[in-house]
Design a protein around this motif. Structure first.
Motif, PDB file in Angstrom:
ATOM      1  N   TRP A 292       0.839  -1.206   0.000  1.00 14.91           N
ATOM      2  CA  TRP A 292       0.000   0.000   0.000  1.00 14.91           C
ATOM      3  C   TRP A 292       0.869   1.250   0.000  1.00 14.91           C
ATOM      4  O   TRP A 292       0.618   2.197  -0.743  1.00 14.91           O
TER       5      TRP A 292
ATOM      6  N   PRO B 111      -7.388  -1.800   2.082  1.00 12.32           N
ATOM      7  CA  PRO B 111      -7.289  -2.108   0.651  1.00 12.32           C
ATOM      8  C   PRO B 111      -6.534  -3.396   0.371  1.00 12.32           C
ATOM      9  O   PRO B 111      -6.772  -4.047  -0.653  1.00 12.32           O
TER      10      PRO B 111
ATOM     11  N   THR C  45      -9.281  -6.040   0.690  1.00 10.71           N
ATOM     12  CA  THR C  45     -10.341  -6.004  -0.324  1.00 10.71           C
ATOM     13  C   THR C  45      -9.827  -6.041  -1.764  1.00 10.71           C
ATOM     14  O   THR C  45     -10.510  -6.538  -2.652  1.00 10.71           O
ATOM     15  N   GLN C  46      -8.613  -5.514  -2.002  1.00  5.12           N
ATOM     16  CA  GLN C  46      -8.130  -5.386  -3.374  1.00  5.12           C
ATOM     17  C   GLN C  46      -6.796  -6.069  -3.645  1.00  5.12           C
ATOM     18  O   GLN C  46      -6.378  -6.184  -4.789  1.00  5.12           O
TER      19      GLN C  46
ATOM     20  N   THR D 112      -3.735  -8.728  -4.197  1.00  7.80           N
ATOM     21  CA  THR D 112      -3.635 -10.027  -4.851  1.00  7.80           C
ATOM     22  C   THR D 112      -3.450 -11.115  -3.796  1.00  7.80           C
ATOM     23  O   THR D 112      -3.133 -10.836  -2.634  1.00  7.80           O
TER      24      THR D 112
END
Length: 322
Positions: A92, A161, A164-165, A167
């Motif tokens: 992130w 994130p 939720t996002q 890989t």
């Protein structure tokens, strides 16, 4: 800059810096064990917040590949420091910070000026509603008090994130490491301290971490020129005109983790910290030769600029007839 050797690594500095941080962390752990059930533990909590911030500074430099000579070695160090030691997502941070460096203070491109509890653009301030609108109207004066919550905000915004996002590979490499951080941190705190003292310890540590991080990153760009979304700028102008240096010499270089040389850091992001002071002399001379403004203030001055700027932006959230 290349001819002066300033792009070379500084292994001795980072070895000593890493050793100092290790000793500091060991000292906090030792103090925690020796103090036991005592409210003096809040001093250890504050010290831990300072150490975590300094570790984050070193992780920031590793993410720019300024510590080691190879990319993979820097990435491994940055990931370990970010996830296991500090407890935030390295992936992130890399994504967010890379976008910031590519377009500092550019509307719609720099994530550091995106809408949050604090608004950095008048249009975002005007759209604030409810309790956030009340905060926005006074956000300059509330900026430093709100930073006491920035530690929690950083942990949440980095992990959310990723869950939720991210890989599958990112989740399997980073989430267990972040969980390990909180396990190593929270289990001893709740195991050896009374419940109320444990929560106070965590609150102080998070507050110090948030204030120190925010107070180190905010002076560098807030209150500097905002770049319109459709503007085209050359690299030198884009980096110099949106950045601000902080005076203070070697002490400020340690205290702010090299962020006091923000202009040089943005021009040469993989430059080792000990070389930034010399690079500053070259950059200042070059900017003077082409009549380009080069902004440098004291730390106190920069905070005054940031507060005034945020209050000015916050006016957009007020009633125009008030």
């Amino acid at each position: 800059v290349r001819d002066t050797g300033l792009l070379h690594r500084a292994p001795v500095f980072y070895a000593l810096y890493g050793a100092a941080l290790t000793l500091a962390l060991g000292g906090v752990i030792t103090g925690f064990i020796l103090l036991g059930d005592s409210w003096f533990q809040l001093l250890m909590a504050a010290a831990l917040g300072l150490v975590f911030t300094q570790v984050a500074f070193l992780g920031h430099e590793a993410s720019h590949r300024a510590v080691f000579s190879t990319g993979p070695a820097n990435d491994r160090l940055g990931r370990v420091l970010s996830t296991i030691v500090v407890g935030i997502s390295h992936q992130w941070w890399m994504s967010k910070h890379s976008r910031h460096h590519a377009n500092p203070n550019k509307r719609g491109a720099d994530p550091d000026i995106e809408k949050d509890t604090i608004s950095f653009v008048e249009e975002d301030a005007a759209e604030a509603r409810g309790p956030v609108r009340w905060i926005t109207q006074r956000q300059g004066w509330l900026f430093f008090p709100l930073l006491t919550l920035e530690g929690l905000n950083l942990h949440y915004r980095s992990v959310a994130p990723l869950v939720t996002q991210g890989t599958r590979r990112q989740k399997w490499t980073e989430l267990p490491s972040i969980a390990l951080h909180f396990g190593l941190y929270l289990v001893p705190v709740f195991l050896f301290l009374p419940l109320g003292m444990a929560f106070a310890f965590i609150g102080v540590q998070m507050a110090v971490f948030g204030v120190y991080m925010g107070a180190s990153f905010a002076p560098n760009h807030k209150g500097m020129a905002l770049v319109p979304a459709d503007a085209k700028m050359d690299f030198l102008s884009k980096q110099v005109l949106t950045s601000r240096n902080i005076r203070g010499g070697w002490f400020m270089n340690i205290f702010m983790g090299g962020l006091n040389y923000q202009i040089e850091h943005h021009l040469f992001p993989n430059m080792a910290r000990p070389h930034l002071a010399r690079a500053r002399e070259i950059v200042r001379e070059h900017c003077a030769s082409i009549d380009m403004p080069y902004t440098e203030t004291s730390l106190v001055e920069s905070y005054g600029i940031v507060i005034a700027y945020l209050n000015r932006v916050g006016l957009a959230a007020r009633d125009p007839f008030d």
